[in-house]
Design a protein around this motif. Structure first.
Motif, PDB file in Angstrom:
ATOM      1  N   PHE A  85      66.508  28.974 -35.965  1.00  0.00           N
ATOM      2  CA  PHE A  85      65.308  29.284 -35.336  1.00  0.00           C
ATOM      3  C   PHE A  85      64.361  28.644 -36.156  1.00  0.00           C
ATOM      4  N   PHE A  86      64.177  29.117 -37.530  1.00  0.00           N
ATOM      5  CA  PHE A  86      62.879  28.428 -38.153  1.00  0.00           C
ATOM      6  C   PHE A  86      62.668  27.053 -38.179  1.00  0.00           C
ATOM      7  N   VAL A  87      64.035  26.246 -38.099  1.00  0.00           N
ATOM      8  CA  VAL A  87      63.833  24.848 -38.224  1.00  0.00           C
ATOM      9  C   VAL A  87      63.020  24.219 -36.969  1.00  0.00           C
ATOM     10  N   ASN A  88      62.814  24.895 -35.839  1.00  0.00           N
ATOM     11  CA  ASN A  88      62.030  24.468 -34.683  1.00  0.00           C
ATOM     12  C   ASN A  88      60.509  24.724 -34.919  1.00  0.00           C
ATOM     13  N   VAL A  89      60.069  25.516 -35.909  1.00  0.00           N
ATOM     14  CA  VAL A  89      58.661  25.955 -35.970  1.00  0.00           C
ATOM     15  C   VAL A  89      58.006  24.814 -36.280  1.00  0.00           C
ATOM     16  N   PRO A  90      58.019  24.118 -37.508  1.00  0.00           N
ATOM     17  CA  PRO A  90      57.285  23.023 -37.575  1.00  0.00           C
ATOM     18  C   PRO A  90      57.391  21.685 -36.977  1.00  0.00           C
ATOM     19  N   VAL A  91      58.461  21.648 -36.290  1.00  0.00           N
ATOM     20  CA  VAL A  91      58.610  20.574 -35.552  1.00  0.00           C
ATOM     21  C   VAL A  91      57.910  20.691 -34.088  1.00  0.00           C
ATOM     22  N   ALA A  92      57.977  21.987 -33.451  1.00  0.00           N
ATOM     23  CA  ALA A  92      57.172  21.998 -32.362  1.00  0.00           C
ATOM     24  C   ALA A  92      55.648  21.981 -32.520  1.00  0.00           C
ATOM     25  N   ALA A  93      55.403  22.797 -33.659  1.00  0.00           N
ATOM     26  CA  ALA A  93      53.939  22.800 -33.915  1.00  0.00           C
ATOM     27  C   ALA A  93      53.514  21.258 -34.207  1.00  0.00           C
ATOM     28  N   ALA A  94      54.319  20.486 -34.825  1.00  0.00           N
ATOM     29  CA  ALA A  94      53.721  18.943 -34.869  1.00  0.00           C
ATOM     30  C   ALA A  94      53.725  18.456 -33.462  1.00  0.00           C
ATOM     31  N   LEU A  95      54.648  18.801 -32.680  1.00  0.00           N
ATOM     32  CA  LEU A  95      54.541  18.184 -31.353  1.00  0.00           C
ATOM     33  C   LEU A  95      53.417  18.390 -30.654  1.00  0.00           C
ATOM     34  N   ALA A  96      53.063  19.850 -30.659  1.00  0.00           N
ATOM     35  CA  ALA A  96      51.455  20.333 -29.968  1.00  0.00           C
ATOM     36  C   ALA A  96      50.326  19.461 -30.698  1.00  0.00           C
ATOM     37  N   TRP A  97      50.503  19.285 -32.023  1.00  0.00           N
ATOM     38  CA  TRP A  97      49.260  18.566 -32.554  1.00  0.00           C
ATOM     39  C   TRP A  97      49.251  17.073 -32.215  1.00  0.00           C
ATOM     40  N   ALA A  98      50.333  16.491 -32.106  1.00  0.00           N
ATOM     41  CA  ALA A  98      50.490  15.013 -31.731  1.00  0.00           C
ATOM     42  C   ALA A  98      50.103  14.764 -30.458  1.00  0.00           C
ATOM     43  N   GLY A  99      50.739  15.626 -29.300  1.00  0.00           N
ATOM     44  CA  GLY A  99      50.305  15.472 -28.028  1.00  0.00           C
ATOM     45  C   GLY A  99      48.720  15.583 -27.830  1.00  0.00           C
ATOM     46  N   ARG A 100      48.292  16.377 -28.437  1.00  0.00           N
ATOM     47  CA  ARG A 100      46.786  16.597 -28.366  1.00  0.00           C
ATOM     48  C   ARG A 100      46.050  15.359 -28.860  1.00  0.00           C
ATOM     49  N   ARG A 101      46.729  14.916 -29.955  1.00  0.00           N
ATOM     50  CA  ARG A 101      45.718  13.836 -30.292  1.00  0.00           C
ATOM     51  C   ARG A 101      46.150  12.340 -29.601  1.00  0.00           C
ATOM     52  N   LEU A 102      47.530  12.296 -29.145  1.00  0.00           N
ATOM     53  CA  LEU A 102      47.824  10.808 -28.989  1.00  0.00           C
ATOM     54  C   LEU A 102      47.881  10.907 -27.201  1.00  0.00           C
ATOM     55  N   PHE A 103      48.136  11.608 -26.369  1.00  0.00           N
ATOM     56  CA  PHE A 103      48.007  11.594 -24.856  1.00  0.00           C
ATOM     57  C   PHE A 103      46.843  11.698 -24.396  1.00  0.00           C
ATOM     58  N   PRO A 104      46.471  10.744 -23.317  1.00  0.00           N
ATOM     59  CA  PRO A 104      44.943  10.707 -22.614  1.00  0.00           C
ATOM     60  C   PRO A 104      44.871  12.017 -22.125  1.00  0.00           C
ATOM     61  N   ALA A 105      43.516  12.443 -22.253  1.00  0.00           N
ATOM     62  CA  ALA A 105      42.983  13.843 -21.796  1.00  0.00           C
ATOM     63  C   ALA A 105      43.247  13.960 -20.006  1.00  0.00           C
TER      64      ALA A 105
END
Length: 453
Positions: free
Chosen positions: A159-179
């Protein structure tokens, strides 16, 4: 870079589904699960994912694909953290249900982003192949990663292994995908349809998961089935009258989408059920450890990923229908060869011909069915179209696994010395038959893409 993030999201979804299997013994011992209740560590995720996919797809269309992607990734990160810290069995089951809701938002949002960021045709097909390779590989790599983590750090690490990966996905999605831009017209949300549809599908998946253990004539299964049928009937009535329905009726006029939904159900009932029986074979028949079982899934993972790439190239040459039919033929042949090679004292290399054929067919079919599901669907409906196809994927998997488990249990009854192996082989041969029966179904579908068929 955007495609990398989308592929990583699909990898997380696939890993989260499979990674807990090898951790189940440790979870059961650590939190005091009874043998009967331990299945809900897996089933809670399956039930909520299957039940909320339609709602997740429509949410992506109405509220924005980037917003939905980021929110879903954060749900994954938060629930995974709580899961690793779970003090009791009840908390962990609730966490798995929350992860399932996160998956029901993330999966259609990811698929809708691909289908809107990349133009229909070769560019989208290549993107879907990369995305598919991540997902198909994740289903197999989950067992390997789970085995490594459990042996090295204990069950909480899955379960812990998902935490940093999912958080990084949220950050990257916010930065990279068009609004997310403004949606044309008012944003009406079909609350009645959402409640009835989500409740009905959730109960249906619950019955399919619960009934094989409790009995198909048990009170809980019968009540659940009646309530599911009632809610789905209400959903159908509400959708015909709603001004802005959860599932627009115009989508059902698209034979490509309907055909893709049928194929996703068949795919999940057959291809996606095999890892369950292969895990039983490796651990219960051959006596493999959790780590060795994970390593045994390494070859299927690599071959399946290669199959997704081969499928994308084949679409450009022969069209989606013929490529899908070819994938099912390869899968049927591979399952038959695998069933013949399953022996109580057989070697792993003897399984490889069947594994290779299965992996190539599985990867090719995975890519093709999502290409078919997205073809011709307007951008404003891509989320709900993805939700429809992925809902049939979940329901088909629940139905297929329930039927195959019942067959496996029944065939070996009375053969105490060889019951596990006999039942596993029966399930694998039934999978081969199911895939073979799907070939004429695929060939009968109307063409959905402007390429040769």
């Amino acid at each position: 870079m955007s495609l990398l993030v989308l592929a990583l999201a699909q990898l997380v979804i696939a890993l989260d589904y499979n990674i807990v299997y090898v951790a189940l013994p440790g979870i059961g011992a650590g939190l005091g699960f009874s043998p009967h209740d331990l299945q809900w560590v897996v089933s809670a995720y399956v039930v909520t994912t299957g039940g909320f996919l339609l709602l997740g797809g429509r949410t992506a269309d109405l509220l924005g694909r980037r917003r939905t992607f980021v929110a879903a990734a954060l749900v994954y990160a938060g629930s995974s953290l709580v899961g690793g810290l779970s003090p009791s069995a009840g908390v962990l089951v609730a966490v798995r249900a929350a992860q399932g809701i996160g998956g029901s938002l993330l999966f259609p949002a990811t698929l809708a982003l691909i289908n809107t960021l990349y133009e229909e045709g070769p560019a989208r097909n290549r993107a879907l192949a990369v995305w598919g390779a991540a997902g198909a590989g994740g289903l197999c790599f989950g067992s390997l990663l789970g085995g490594v983590l459990v042996e090295a750090f204990g069950w909480r690490s899955v379960f812990f292994v998902n935490v940093p990966v999912a958080a990084a996905l949220a950050w990257a999605g916010r930065r990279l995908f068009p609004a997310d831009g403004p949606r044309p017209g008012p944003r009406r949300f079909d609350v009645s349809g959402a409640l009835a549809g989500t409740g009905g599908i959730t109960l249906l998946v619950f019955v399919l998961v619960h009934a094989p253990e409790a009995g198909w004539t048990s009170l809980s299964a019968l009540v659940g089935a009646v309530l599911a049928a009632a809610l789905l009937t209400v959903f159908a009535v509400v959708e015909t009258r709603a001004r802005d329905p959860l599932v627009p009726a115009r989508l059902f006029a698209r034979p490509g989408l309907l055909g893709a939904m049928a194929v996703t159900a068949l795919y999940s009932a057959t291809f996606s059920s095999l890892p369950y029986f292969m895990t039983l074979y490796f651990q219960n028949v051959r006596g493999y450890s959790a780590l060795a079982t994970g390593l045994a899934f390494l070859v299927p993972a690599v071959v399946t990923a290669l199959g997704t790439q081969a499928g994308e190239r084949a679409v450009a040459r022969v069209g989606v229908r013929r490529m899908l039919a070819g994938g099912l033929v390869l899968g049927a042949g591979g399952a038959a060869a695998l069933g013949l090679a399953l022996m109580g004292d057989g070697s792993y290399p003897s399984l490889l011909p069947g594994i290779v054929l299965l992996g190539l067919g599985q990867g090719a079919a995975w890519t093709g069915m999502w290409i078919a599901a997205a073809s011709g669907v307007p951008a404003e409906d891509q989320g709900v179209a993805s939700g429809l196809a992925s809902t049939t994927l979940q329901v088909g998997g629940a139905v297929g696994l329930a039927l195959l488990v019942a067959l496996s249990s029944g065939v070996g009854r009375g053969l105490s010395d060889h019951a596990p192996l006999t039942g596993i082989r029966a399930a694998v041969f039934a999978t081969a038959a199911g895939l073979g029966c799907g070939v004429p179904l695929v060939l009968a579908l109307r063409r959905t893409e402007p390429v040769p068929v």
